[in-house]
Design an enzyme around this catalytic site. Sequence first.
Site, PDB file in Angstrom:
ATOM      1  N   HIS A 190      -3.669   4.988  -4.683  1.00 25.40           N
ATOM      2  CA  HIS A 190      -2.561   4.038  -4.528  1.00 25.40           C
ATOM      3  C   HIS A 190      -2.885   2.712  -5.190  1.00 25.40           C
ATOM      4  O   HIS A 190      -2.091   2.193  -6.002  1.00 25.40           O
ATOM      5  CB  HIS A 190      -2.273   3.821  -3.037  1.00 25.40           C
ATOM      6  CG  HIS A 190      -1.310   2.699  -2.762  1.00 25.40           C
ATOM      7  ND1 HIS A 190      -0.008   2.914  -2.383  1.00 25.40           N
ATOM      8  CD2 HIS A 190      -1.466   1.342  -2.802  1.00 25.40           C
ATOM      9  CE1 HIS A 190       0.608   1.760  -2.220  1.00 25.40           C
ATOM     10  NE2 HIS A 190      -0.274   0.778  -2.459  1.00 25.40           N
ATOM     11  N   GLU A 191      -4.034   2.139  -4.852  1.00 25.76           N
ATOM     12  CA  GLU A 191      -4.355   0.814  -5.370  1.00 25.76           C
ATOM     13  C   GLU A 191      -4.605   0.842  -6.879  1.00 25.76           C
ATOM     14  O   GLU A 191      -4.192  -0.069  -7.598  1.00 25.76           O
ATOM     15  CB  GLU A 191      -5.549   0.234  -4.619  1.00 25.76           C
ATOM     16  CG  GLU A 191      -5.250  -0.111  -3.177  1.00 25.76           C
ATOM     17  CD  GLU A 191      -4.087  -1.095  -3.018  1.00 25.76           C
ATOM     18  OE1 GLU A 191      -3.920  -1.972  -3.891  1.00 25.76           O
ATOM     19  OE2 GLU A 191      -3.345  -0.981  -2.028  1.00 25.76           O
ATOM     20  N   HIS A 194      -1.469   0.561  -8.904  1.00 22.52           N
ATOM     21  CA  HIS A 194      -0.963  -0.782  -9.173  1.00 22.52           C
ATOM     22  C   HIS A 194      -1.461  -1.265 -10.535  1.00 22.52           C
ATOM     23  O   HIS A 194      -0.749  -1.987 -11.249  1.00 22.52           O
ATOM     24  CB  HIS A 194      -1.404  -1.758  -8.080  1.00 22.52           C
ATOM     25  CG  HIS A 194      -0.607  -1.660  -6.827  1.00 22.52           C
ATOM     26  ND1 HIS A 194       0.760  -1.808  -6.797  1.00 22.52           N
ATOM     27  CD2 HIS A 194      -0.981  -1.419  -5.536  1.00 22.52           C
ATOM     28  CE1 HIS A 194       1.200  -1.676  -5.557  1.00 22.52           C
ATOM     29  NE2 HIS A 194       0.167  -1.435  -4.766  1.00 22.52           N
ATOM     30  N   TYR A 205       6.879  -7.961  -8.349  1.00 27.98           N
ATOM     31  CA  TYR A 205       6.457  -7.637  -6.990  1.00 27.98           C
ATOM     32  C   TYR A 205       7.303  -8.372  -5.963  1.00 27.98           C
ATOM     33  O   TYR A 205       6.820  -9.205  -5.189  1.00 27.98           O
ATOM     34  CB  TYR A 205       4.973  -7.964  -6.833  1.00 27.98           C
ATOM     35  CG  TYR A 205       4.299  -7.213  -5.712  1.00 27.98           C
ATOM     36  CD1 TYR A 205       4.187  -5.829  -5.749  1.00 27.98           C
ATOM     37  CD2 TYR A 205       3.763  -7.885  -4.622  1.00 27.98           C
ATOM     38  CE1 TYR A 205       3.562  -5.135  -4.726  1.00 27.98           C
ATOM     39  CE2 TYR A 205       3.128  -7.204  -3.594  1.00 27.98           C
ATOM     40  CZ  TYR A 205       3.040  -5.827  -3.649  1.00 27.98           C
ATOM     41  OH  TYR A 205       2.417  -5.142  -2.640  1.00 27.98           O
ATOM     42  N   GLU A 214       5.429  -0.540  -5.018  1.00 27.86           N
ATOM     43  CA  GLU A 214       4.683   0.063  -3.912  1.00 27.86           C
ATOM     44  C   GLU A 214       4.909   1.576  -3.836  1.00 27.86           C
ATOM     45  O   GLU A 214       3.978   2.343  -3.592  1.00 27.86           O
ATOM     46  CB  GLU A 214       5.080  -0.595  -2.592  1.00 27.86           C
ATOM     47  CG  GLU A 214       4.393  -1.913  -2.326  1.00 27.86           C
ATOM     48  CD  GLU A 214       2.886  -1.765  -2.221  1.00 27.86           C
ATOM     49  OE1 GLU A 214       2.400  -0.744  -1.681  1.00 27.86           O
ATOM     50  OE2 GLU A 214       2.184  -2.675  -2.682  1.00 27.86           O
ATOM     51  N   ASP A 287       6.863 -10.258   3.433  1.00 27.30           N
ATOM     52  CA  ASP A 287       6.265  -9.175   2.648  1.00 27.30           C
ATOM     53  C   ASP A 287       6.939  -9.065   1.278  1.00 27.30           C
ATOM     54  O   ASP A 287       7.303  -7.982   0.819  1.00 27.30           O
ATOM     55  CB  ASP A 287       6.382  -7.853   3.426  1.00 27.30           C
ATOM     56  CG  ASP A 287       5.682  -6.690   2.738  1.00 27.30           C
ATOM     57  OD1 ASP A 287       4.696  -6.923   2.008  1.00 27.30           O
ATOM     58  OD2 ASP A 287       6.128  -5.543   2.931  1.00 27.30           O
ATOM     59  N   HIS A 292       6.652  -3.304   1.229  1.00 27.31           N
ATOM     60  CA  HIS A 292       5.966  -2.197   1.892  1.00 27.31           C
ATOM     61  C   HIS A 292       6.869  -1.459   2.878  1.00 27.31           C
ATOM     62  O   HIS A 292       6.483  -0.411   3.398  1.00 27.31           O
ATOM     63  CB  HIS A 292       4.740  -2.697   2.660  1.00 27.31           C
ATOM     64  CG  HIS A 292       3.602  -3.146   1.794  1.00 27.31           C
ATOM     65  ND1 HIS A 292       3.444  -4.449   1.398  1.00 27.31           N
ATOM     66  CD2 HIS A 292       2.570  -2.454   1.249  1.00 27.31           C
ATOM     67  CE1 HIS A 292       2.355  -4.559   0.655  1.00 27.31           C
ATOM     68  NE2 HIS A 292       1.800  -3.367   0.552  1.00 27.31           N
TER      69      HIS A 292
END
Length: 372
Positions: A190-191, A194, A205, A214, A287, A292
């Site tokens: 996942h990270e 990015h 974002y 996301e 957020d 998210h």
Amino acid sequence: MDAIAPATAPASASASTSGTAAVFCAIVPPHVLDRLAQAEDPAISGPARRTLEADSAQRTRRRLTTAVGPRVLTEPAGQDTSATGKPRRTIHDCEHGTALPGEKVRGEGDPPTQDATVNRAYAGLGATFELLLSAYGRDSLDGAGLPLTASVHYDREYNNAFWDGDQMVFGDGDGEVFLDFTIPVDVIGHELTHGLTQYTANLAYYGQSGALNESVSDVFGVLVKQFTLDQTADRADWLIGEGLLAPGVSGVALRSMKAPGTAYDDPALGKDPQPATMEGYVRTSRDNGGVHINSGIPNHAFYLFATQLGGKAWERAGQIWFDVLTGGELEVDADFADFARLTVAAARARFGDAAELEAVTKAWSQVGVATA
């Protein structure tokens, strides 16, 4: 939740059309940490507050980096900088400090260490690289063999993992709510995704484009896990962060693509707020406009699409998502409908008027996003 989202994104959350705009992206969203920070038990609230403070400092550093230029990560001595088609991984140990990248503890081709966290990070970087190369023919995040750098044992009881625009960083968790963030390979995938987005569509974002940012990371994170396990769509759990929650926490993961809103329901964590369809879309200024939270909608669309097709999700469903992300037509401020229309076009371009086109159109319809 706040009732109305601002009309425009903050400058720090905006992407640039003239080049990549790196942002700080973490796996545990602020609303979860905010909830934990209010817990009466200091063993829960203390680490959450410190994590929020550390994340805030990272976001500030990211804004300064965007203004003055990125931190330079030096190549390990003796490493072939011209190599392509194979990973170039370096793992560092922060030794519970916050200076990045920390002490180098494992390089590409080095044998496993005695530290399981180091070895999991190394393997997770490799699994993500292998999916991109084997399934989509892409050589690392930038398509040109970008070295993959990760730091482990960041800070003390740090409840997060993040991509900072240059590298991956993993906390050990507090042991009360979260365990070691290298445990779920999908968190690593996942990270790192990015970073892939940063080098391709560069989605802003904030708001729906941020939720797409996301969601794309959740999609390819779960595909890294399924690819590693050689799972078909019907055998996969479709969870993000399974194995990350500590024993005693009432939940199975951070997010569920199969059933958004059901990943956890815990006195400390609260209840998973993700919607599965546009009917539950959350308007908020928190957020970064709920990136998210509302990511549950495109997440669920991908799950419906992949399971309708069957087989291995990275082969057809994942290919279409990859085509959209890297195809050059996805605008930085795209909304869900923009992305959905491009997936329909990508399905038609790659597979013609076949099952893939019908399935992707139906999936978006089921979550309430128009494709025409």
